[in-house]
Scaffold this motif. Structure first.
Motif, PDB file in Angstrom:
ATOM      1  N   LEU A 165     -16.996  53.064  77.671  1.00 56.89           N
ATOM      2  CA  LEU A 165     -15.418  53.107  77.574  1.00 56.89           C
ATOM      3  C   LEU A 165     -15.430  54.102  76.872  1.00 56.89           C
ATOM      4  O   LEU A 165     -16.367  53.546  75.418  1.00 56.89           O
ATOM      5  CB  LEU A 165     -14.493  51.446  77.493  1.00 56.89           C
ATOM      6  CG  LEU A 165     -14.704  50.521  78.709  1.00 56.89           C
ATOM      7  CD1 LEU A 165     -14.497  49.696  78.041  1.00 56.89           C
ATOM      8  CD2 LEU A 165     -14.122  51.190  79.810  1.00 56.89           C
ATOM      9  N   ARG A 166     -14.005  54.033  77.167  1.00 60.45           N
ATOM     10  CA  ARG A 166     -13.905  55.582  75.348  1.00 60.45           C
ATOM     11  C   ARG A 166     -12.424  54.689  74.820  1.00 60.45           C
ATOM     12  O   ARG A 166     -11.274  54.511  75.769  1.00 60.45           O
ATOM     13  CB  ARG A 166     -14.133  56.819  75.644  1.00 60.45           C
ATOM     14  CG  ARG A 166     -13.691  57.421  73.642  1.00 60.45           C
ATOM     15  CD  ARG A 166     -14.017  59.207  74.189  1.00 60.45           C
ATOM     16  NE  ARG A 166     -12.580  59.715  74.715  1.00 60.45           N
ATOM     17  CZ  ARG A 166     -11.985  60.585  74.613  1.00 60.45           C
ATOM     18  NH1 ARG A 166     -12.392  61.569  73.630  1.00 60.45           N
ATOM     19  NH2 ARG A 166     -11.026  61.844  75.307  1.00 60.45           N
ATOM     20  N   LEU A 167     -12.208  53.865  73.919  1.00 60.11           N
ATOM     21  CA  LEU A 167     -10.769  54.184  73.266  1.00 60.11           C
ATOM     22  C   LEU A 167      -9.860  54.984  71.811  1.00 60.11           C
ATOM     23  O   LEU A 167     -10.922  55.580  71.782  1.00 60.11           O
ATOM     24  CB  LEU A 167     -11.344  53.005  72.248  1.00 60.11           C
ATOM     25  CG  LEU A 167     -11.350  50.889  72.249  1.00 60.11           C
ATOM     26  CD1 LEU A 167     -11.509  50.418  71.669  1.00 60.11           C
ATOM     27  CD2 LEU A 167     -10.817  51.336  74.257  1.00 60.11           C
ATOM     28  N   SER A 168      -9.203  55.442  72.315  1.00 59.12           N
ATOM     29  CA  SER A 168      -8.159  56.269  71.837  1.00 59.12           C
ATOM     30  C   SER A 168      -7.193  55.551  70.487  1.00 59.12           C
ATOM     31  O   SER A 168      -6.725  54.662  71.222  1.00 59.12           O
ATOM     32  CB  SER A 168      -7.549  57.293  72.030  1.00 59.12           C
ATOM     33  OG  SER A 168      -8.598  58.345  73.543  1.00 59.12           O
ATOM     34  N   CYS A 169      -6.888  56.238  69.828  1.00 63.48           N
ATOM     35  CA  CYS A 169      -5.990  55.185  68.379  1.00 63.48           C
ATOM     36  C   CYS A 169      -5.136  56.877  68.078  1.00 63.48           C
ATOM     37  O   CYS A 169      -5.967  57.730  67.453  1.00 63.48           O
ATOM     38  CB  CYS A 169      -6.568  54.585  67.678  1.00 63.48           C
ATOM     39  SG  CYS A 169      -5.555  54.218  66.293  1.00 63.48           S
ATOM     40  N   ALA A 170      -3.888  57.366  68.294  1.00 52.47           N
ATOM     41  CA  ALA A 170      -2.886  58.023  68.573  1.00 52.47           C
ATOM     42  C   ALA A 170      -2.298  57.041  67.173  1.00 52.47           C
ATOM     43  O   ALA A 170      -0.982  56.334  67.404  1.00 52.47           O
ATOM     44  CB  ALA A 170      -2.301  58.587  69.595  1.00 52.47           C
ATOM     45  N   ALA A 171      -2.359  58.358  65.960  1.00 53.32           N
ATOM     46  CA  ALA A 171      -1.583  57.960  64.421  1.00 53.32           C
ATOM     47  C   ALA A 171      -0.248  59.183  64.692  1.00 53.32           C
ATOM     48  O   ALA A 171      -0.300  60.297  65.277  1.00 53.32           O
ATOM     49  CB  ALA A 171      -1.914  58.138  63.951  1.00 53.32           C
ATOM     50  N   SER A 172       0.695  57.922  64.356  1.00 51.99           N
ATOM     51  CA  SER A 172       2.015  58.740  63.634  1.00 51.99           C
ATOM     52  C   SER A 172       2.407  58.625  62.382  1.00 51.99           C
ATOM     53  O   SER A 172       3.202  57.242  62.183  1.00 51.99           O
ATOM     54  CB  SER A 172       2.494  59.176  64.895  1.00 51.99           C
ATOM     55  OG  SER A 172       3.285  58.248  65.267  1.00 51.99           O
TER      56      SER A 172
END
Length: 119
Positions: free
Chosen positions: A18-25
Motif C-alpha cells: 500500500l502507499r500512503l500520501s500526506c499532502a501538506a499545506s
C-alpha cells in the motif's frame, strides 16, 4: 490553516503493498520534518518513519526497515510512505505529522487512515 491530508489506506493481504500520501499545506513544507505514526488496537502511538525536508534524512522504526520507504515531493508538498511486504502486525491507524524542529514532537497531526493487513 495547517492541513495534512492523508490518503491511501485500506485493506491488503500479508505480503502485499500500500502507499500512503500526506499532502501538506499552511506551512513552509521545505522547513519541516514530515513523519508517519501509527496506533494499533490497544497500543500506544509508534513512530514509523520520518523525513526531514531540510536535508532529506530519513528515519525508520526497526520493524519496518527494508519494507517501508518514505519519500518527499517538495514540488507537490506531499510525502509518501510506500509499504511493501506488509504483515498483519502493520495493521493500525496511520497518521501524518509535521514538526518544525524534527520528527518528534510533532507540531501538527493529520487525520488517520486505517491500514488493515489480513493474514
Amino acid at each position: 490553516e495547517v492541513q495534512l491530508q492523508v490518503s491511501g489506506g485500506g485493506l491488503a493481504q500479508a505480503g502485499g503493498s500500500l502507499r500512503l500520501s500526506c499532502a501538506a499545506s499552511g506551512f513552509t513544507f521545505d522547513d519541516y520534518a514530515i513523519g508517519w505514526f501509527r496506533q494499533a488496537p490497544g497500543k500506544e502511538h509508534e513512530g514509523v518513519s520520518c523525513i526531514a525536508n531540510k536535508d532529506g534524512s530519513t528515519y525508520y522504526v526497526n520493524s519496518v526497515k527494508g519494507r517501508f520507504a518514505i519519500s518527499s515531493d517538495n514540488a507537490k508538498n506531499t510525502v509518501y510512505l510506500q509499504m511493501n511486504s506488509l504483515k498483519p502486525e502493520d495493521t493500525a491507524i496511520y497518521y501524518c505529522t509535521a514538526g518544525a524542529f524534527g520528527c518528534y514532537p510533532a507540531d501538527y497531526w493529520g487525520q488517520g487512515t486505517l491500514v488493515t493487513v489480513s493474514s
